[in-house]
Scaffold this motif. Structure first.
Motif, PDB file in Angstrom:
ATOM      1  N   VAL A 196       0.919  -1.175   0.160  1.00  0.00           N
ATOM      2  CA  VAL A 196      -0.085  -0.031   0.030  1.00  0.00           C
ATOM      3  C   VAL A 196       0.958   1.240   0.098  1.00  0.00           C
ATOM      4  CG1 VAL A 196      -1.849   1.184   1.303  1.00  0.00           C
ATOM      5  CG2 VAL A 196      -1.901  -1.386   1.228  1.00  0.00           C
ATOM      6  N   VAL A 197       1.738   1.103   0.528  1.00  0.00           N
ATOM      7  CA  VAL A 197       2.838   2.335   0.595  1.00  0.00           C
ATOM      8  C   VAL A 197       3.480   2.754  -0.850  1.00  0.00           C
ATOM      9  CG1 VAL A 197       5.207   3.040   1.097  1.00  0.00           C
ATOM     10  CG2 VAL A 197       3.951   1.919   2.908  1.00  0.00           C
ATOM     11  N   GLU A 198       3.423   1.497  -1.598  1.00  0.00           N
ATOM     12  CA  GLU A 198       4.036   1.635  -2.915  1.00  0.00           C
ATOM     13  C   GLU A 198       2.611   2.282  -3.547  1.00  0.00           C
ATOM     14  OE1 GLU A 198       5.451  -0.711  -6.746  1.00  0.00           O
ATOM     15  OE2 GLU A 198       5.110  -2.034  -4.983  1.00  0.00           O
ATOM     16  N   TRP A 199       1.726   2.251  -3.559  1.00  0.00           N
ATOM     17  CA  TRP A 199       0.576   2.936  -4.139  1.00  0.00           C
ATOM     18  C   TRP A 199       0.615   4.342  -4.444  1.00  0.00           C
ATOM     19  CZ3 TRP A 199      -4.513   0.324  -1.728  1.00  0.00           C
ATOM     20  CH2 TRP A 199      -4.492  -0.981  -2.050  1.00  0.00           C
ATOM     21  N   ASN A 200       0.857   4.721  -3.073  1.00  0.00           N
ATOM     22  CA  ASN A 200       1.122   6.375  -3.049  1.00  0.00           C
ATOM     23  C   ASN A 200       2.539   6.717  -3.983  1.00  0.00           C
ATOM     24  OD1 ASN A 200      -1.113   6.662  -1.321  1.00  0.00           O
ATOM     25  ND2 ASN A 200       0.071   5.779   0.252  1.00  0.00           N
ATOM     26  N   GLU A 201       3.291   5.990  -3.785  1.00  0.00           N
ATOM     27  CA  GLU A 201       4.555   6.208  -4.491  1.00  0.00           C
ATOM     28  C   GLU A 201       4.390   6.260  -5.987  1.00  0.00           C
ATOM     29  OE1 GLU A 201       7.239   3.224  -2.892  1.00  0.00           O
ATOM     30  OE2 GLU A 201       7.690   4.555  -1.103  1.00  0.00           O
ATOM     31  N   ARG A 202       3.628   5.426  -6.370  1.00  0.00           N
ATOM     32  CA  ARG A 202       3.461   5.268  -7.684  1.00  0.00           C
ATOM     33  C   ARG A 202       2.515   6.329  -8.299  1.00  0.00           C
ATOM     34  NH1 ARG A 202       7.651   2.134 -10.004  1.00  0.00           N
ATOM     35  NH2 ARG A 202       7.477   0.091  -8.751  1.00  0.00           N
ATOM     36  N   VAL A 203       1.641   6.618  -7.801  1.00  0.00           N
ATOM     37  CA  VAL A 203       0.573   8.013  -8.185  1.00  0.00           C
ATOM     38  C   VAL A 203       1.632   9.298  -8.219  1.00  0.00           C
ATOM     39  CG1 VAL A 203      -1.315   9.448  -7.512  1.00  0.00           C
ATOM     40  CG2 VAL A 203      -1.426   6.987  -7.275  1.00  0.00           C
ATOM     41  N   THR A 204       2.563   9.454  -7.134  1.00  0.00           N
ATOM     42  CA  THR A 204       3.189  10.725  -7.164  1.00  0.00           C
ATOM     43  C   THR A 204       4.302  10.518  -8.581  1.00  0.00           C
ATOM     44  OG1 THR A 204       3.368  10.577  -4.843  1.00  0.00           O
ATOM     45  CG2 THR A 204       5.132  11.844  -5.974  1.00  0.00           C
ATOM     46  N   GLN A 205       4.817   9.347  -8.723  1.00  0.00           N
ATOM     47  CA  GLN A 205       5.755   9.301  -9.703  1.00  0.00           C
ATOM     48  C   GLN A 205       5.060   9.417 -11.216  1.00  0.00           C
ATOM     49  OE1 GLN A 205       6.630   4.902 -10.503  1.00  0.00           O
ATOM     50  NE2 GLN A 205       8.846   5.252 -11.064  1.00  0.00           N
ATOM     51  N   LEU A 206       3.861   8.842 -11.151  1.00  0.00           N
ATOM     52  CA  LEU A 206       3.129   8.941 -12.394  1.00  0.00           C
ATOM     53  C   LEU A 206       2.678  10.486 -12.790  1.00  0.00           C
ATOM     54  CD1 LEU A 206       1.909   8.004 -15.194  1.00  0.00           C
ATOM     55  CD2 LEU A 206      -0.453   7.687 -13.819  1.00  0.00           C
ATOM     56  N   THR A 207       2.307  11.310 -11.502  1.00  0.00           N
ATOM     57  CA  THR A 207       1.937  12.690 -11.887  1.00  0.00           C
ATOM     58  C   THR A 207       3.224  13.483 -12.269  1.00  0.00           C
ATOM     59  OG1 THR A 207       0.456  12.437  -9.718  1.00  0.00           O
ATOM     60  CG2 THR A 207       1.052  14.594 -10.413  1.00  0.00           C
ATOM     61  N   ARG A 208       4.375  13.081 -11.667  1.00  0.00           N
ATOM     62  CA  ARG A 208       5.392  13.803 -12.116  1.00  0.00           C
ATOM     63  C   ARG A 208       5.895  13.644 -13.775  1.00  0.00           C
ATOM     64  NH1 ARG A 208       8.536  12.844  -6.674  1.00  0.00           N
ATOM     65  NH2 ARG A 208       7.941  14.842  -5.498  1.00  0.00           N
ATOM     66  N   ALA A 209       5.785  12.188 -14.162  1.00  0.00           N
ATOM     67  CA  ALA A 209       6.080  11.911 -15.384  1.00  0.00           C
ATOM     68  C   ALA A 209       5.071  12.424 -16.366  1.00  0.00           C
ATOM     69  CB  ALA A 209       6.218  10.639 -15.468  1.00  0.00           C
ATOM     70  N   ALA A 210       3.590  12.286 -16.016  1.00  0.00           N
ATOM     71  CA  ALA A 210       2.815  12.870 -16.992  1.00  0.00           C
ATOM     72  C   ALA A 210       2.702  14.010 -17.033  1.00  0.00           C
ATOM     73  CB  ALA A 210       1.184  12.366 -16.311  1.00  0.00           C
ATOM     74  N   ARG A 211       3.206  15.000 -16.223  1.00  0.00           N
ATOM     75  CA  ARG A 211       3.275  16.452 -16.419  1.00  0.00           C
ATOM     76  C   ARG A 211       4.237  16.662 -17.382  1.00  0.00           C
ATOM     77  NH1 ARG A 211       1.294  20.177 -12.567  1.00  0.00           N
ATOM     78  NH2 ARG A 211       3.137  21.368 -13.025  1.00  0.00           N
ATOM     79  N   THR A 212       5.237  16.033 -17.293  1.00  0.00           N
ATOM     80  CA  THR A 212       6.534  16.148 -18.260  1.00  0.00           C
ATOM     81  C   THR A 212       5.800  15.880 -19.620  1.00  0.00           C
ATOM     82  OG1 THR A 212       7.986  15.859 -16.700  1.00  0.00           O
ATOM     83  CG2 THR A 212       8.773  15.379 -18.983  1.00  0.00           C
ATOM     84  N   VAL A 213       5.364  14.752 -19.852  1.00  0.00           N
ATOM     85  CA  VAL A 213       4.833  14.278 -21.284  1.00  0.00           C
ATOM     86  C   VAL A 213       3.875  15.366 -21.707  1.00  0.00           C
ATOM     87  CG1 VAL A 213       3.842  12.567 -22.344  1.00  0.00           C
ATOM     88  CG2 VAL A 213       5.225  11.910 -20.952  1.00  0.00           C
ATOM     89  N   VAL A 214       3.073  15.784 -20.924  1.00  0.00           N
ATOM     90  CA  VAL A 214       2.154  16.773 -21.513  1.00  0.00           C
ATOM     91  C   VAL A 214       2.741  18.225 -21.726  1.00  0.00           C
ATOM     92  CG1 VAL A 214       0.272  18.415 -20.480  1.00  0.00           C
ATOM     93  CG2 VAL A 214       0.050  16.170 -19.895  1.00  0.00           C
ATOM     94  N   THR A 215       3.817  18.529 -21.125  1.00  0.00           N
ATOM     95  CA  THR A 215       4.438  19.682 -21.397  1.00  0.00           C
ATOM     96  C   THR A 215       5.183  19.589 -22.854  1.00  0.00           C
ATOM     97  OG1 THR A 215       4.992  20.170 -19.007  1.00  0.00           O
ATOM     98  CG2 THR A 215       6.348  20.955 -20.763  1.00  0.00           C
ATOM     99  N   ARG A 216       5.791  18.169 -23.108  1.00  0.00           N
ATOM    100  CA  ARG A 216       6.340  17.783 -24.190  1.00  0.00           C
ATOM    101  C   ARG A 216       5.694  18.001 -25.571  1.00  0.00           C
ATOM    102  NH1 ARG A 216      11.626  18.627 -25.984  1.00  0.00           N
ATOM    103  NH2 ARG A 216      12.355  17.167 -27.318  1.00  0.00           N
ATOM    104  N   ARG A 217       4.290  17.397 -25.170  1.00  0.00           N
ATOM    105  CA  ARG A 217       3.237  17.190 -26.445  1.00  0.00           C
ATOM    106  C   ARG A 217       2.784  18.637 -26.567  1.00  0.00           C
ATOM    107  NH1 ARG A 217       0.287  18.323 -29.390  1.00  0.00           N
ATOM    108  NH2 ARG A 217      -1.681  17.194 -30.311  1.00  0.00           N
TER     109      ARG A 217
END
Length: 483
Positions: A196-217
């Motif tokens: 369950v700790v990992e659940w939270n970490e994965r959402v944080t990780q994806l948020t940061r990555a997705a913001r970068t992808v959106v910026t690039r697109r």
């Protein structure tokens, strides 16, 4: 479907339904994207930015170990079911069968995974967890929506309830499988509570990555990043706004699970359901006493018609697998207990007493506990007939936590009369239930107004009544949060 030519450094392969797929080389966790646009990007024509699947060959997900990029004519489930870019089994049972499906949203879909050691997510034949999906519509409204999967489902679980609708409104969308999936998710993690700790970490990780992808697109960062999700996905929204408010502009929590070291939590009411429901179902002299035990545990009066379904599908399994995650020593070498055991059976979850368990168990729950100290606007909604996460032991309590933390000005709470945990039950009881999905959409638009330029606050927190005599088709589309 347009063919996408790969960059010279990456071979191409055929994707679902004959789409042309870009397969970049594996990306290590330390790979970073340079966000500063080159002069050519800065001078790019409007058509070059807004054209169908524009800049598809330039998209990389930071930290991803694997990714695939597809240019699709349809990003909603109106097209992705046929093209193989979603998994209907992942969202089965979460929405009403007659929920409308929007269409007409072309754009880019990225699928992939971050480095991970667990292998329960079988989508794409990858057998690799920490999978994600990112969808980028051609016609973008400037926003990004982030979601984690409910229950122990995978990254496509929100496609019907959330992704379809926000994509049709112009949002980019990203979702994660949370890093482990399935009924044996508790096998992941180095110590109790780690999955369950990992659940939270994965959402944080994806948020940061997705913001970068959106910026690039789109050549600019999102103007607003919103978190939303149901059940465990709602818990993730709460946790993110408490612990990483800098990443978000707000969130909508749809019946999020409540974790508190001192309770209430799943372990303070599910064992009572396992002990008392069989006596209630058997009838006879003890039935009324057993019913009262269930009411005292927090299950709402008037929800009795839902108890057989939840006893069969939810209560027993949920108690056993989450107890195994946080307290594996309770049943020794046995894994996740004994299904439907009778009280008095050795190590039976019907006899589980969270309060008396060792401090290490409470410490494991503390690692994932909520505080109510949200840092960005949050709207919570939950159905009054939720029989998996009883509202009196969940959102009612969390609302008090937010107020006690002094964050009430950032919070609205709507108790949805007749709502229950999964909307598919609406078909069986249309005279007693109401689907939650239109209320989630009403809450989402209220959040948009709250954080938008006009800063129009949502209606005050309240119980939203079920309209008297409402037709089922009306309940599928209408939910008014204001009095």
């Amino acid at each position: 479907m347009r063919r996408v030519e790969p960059p010279s450094s990456a071979p191409a392969s055929r994707g679902p339904a004959g789409s042309r797929r870009v397969r970049p080389a594996a990306l290590g966790a330390a790979v970073l994207l340079v966000l500063t646009a080159a002069p050519a990007d800065a001078l790019a024509s409007e058509s070059g930015i807004r054209g169908h699947c524009a800049r598809v060959d330039r998209l990389r997900v930071p930290g991803a170990e694997r990714q695939q990029v597809d240019c699709l004519d349809e990003l909603t489930t109106a097209g992705t079911v046929a093209s193989g870019h979603t998994d209907p089994a992942d969202w089965a049972g979460l929405t009403p069968k007659d929920l409308a499906t929007p269409r007409g949203v072309p754009g880019i879909q990225l699928d992939g995974y971050f480095p991970d050691t667990s292998t329960t997510d079988t989508n794409h034949g990858w057998n690799h967890d920490a999978q994600f999906v990112i969808r980028l519509p051609d016609h973008w409204n400037g926003g990004l929506v982030i979601a984690g999967a409910p229950g122990t489902r995978e990254q496509y679980a929100n496609d019907r309830a959330i992704s379809d609708w926000v994509l049709a409104r112009g949002y980019a969308f990203a979702a994660t499988d949370k890093g482990n999936t399935g009924a044996a998710f508790y096998r992941d993690g180095a110590r109790p509570g780690g999955a369950v700790v990992e659940w939270n970490e994965r959402v944080t990780q994806l948020t940061r990555a997705a913001r970068t992808v959106v910026t690039r697109r789109y050549l600019r960062p999102p103007t607003r990043t919103l978190a939303t999700g149901m059940s465990n996905g709602g818990y993730l929204v709460r946790w993110q706004l408490e612990n990483h408010p800098e990443l978000y502009d707000g969130g909508v929590d749809w019946e999020g699970a409540l974790w508190r070291e001192d309770g209430p939590n799943l372990f303070t009411y599910l064992p009572a359901a396992l002990r008392s429901y069989p006596g209630y179902a058997a009838g006879g002299d003890g039935a009324e006493s057993a019913r009262q035990d269930l009411l005292d545990a927090g299950f709402p009066a008037g929800s009795e018609f839902l108890w057989p379904y939840h006893h069969h599908y939810y209560w027993d399994l949920t108690q056993r697998i989450y107890r195994e995650e946080f307290d594996p020593a309770f049943d020794g070498a046995t894994e996740a207990g004994t299904p439907y055991c009778s009280p008095g059976t050795p190590a039976c979850d019907a006899d589980y007493d969270y309060a008396s368990r060792p401090g290490s168990v409470h410490d494991a729950v503390r690692r994932v506990s909520l505080t109510g100290r949200i840092g960005k606007p949050l709207i919570t909604l939950q159905g009054t007939l939720d029989v998996l996460l009883p509202i009196s032991k969940d959102s009612d309590v969390y609302a008090g936590m937010v107020r006690d933390a002094g964050r009430g000005d950032l919070f609205r709470y709507y108790r949805i009369e007749g709502g229950t945990h999964v909307d598919s039950l609406f078909e069986g009881f249309p005279d007693k239930l109401r689907p939650m999905v239109p209320c989630h959409r009403a809450a989402f638009t209220a959040l948009e107004d709250w954080i938008g330029r006009g800063h129009r606050p949502p209606p005050p927190s309240r119980t939203v009544p079920r309209p008297d005599g409402a037709e089922p088709h009306t309940l599928l589309t209408d939910c008014r949060l204001a009095g």
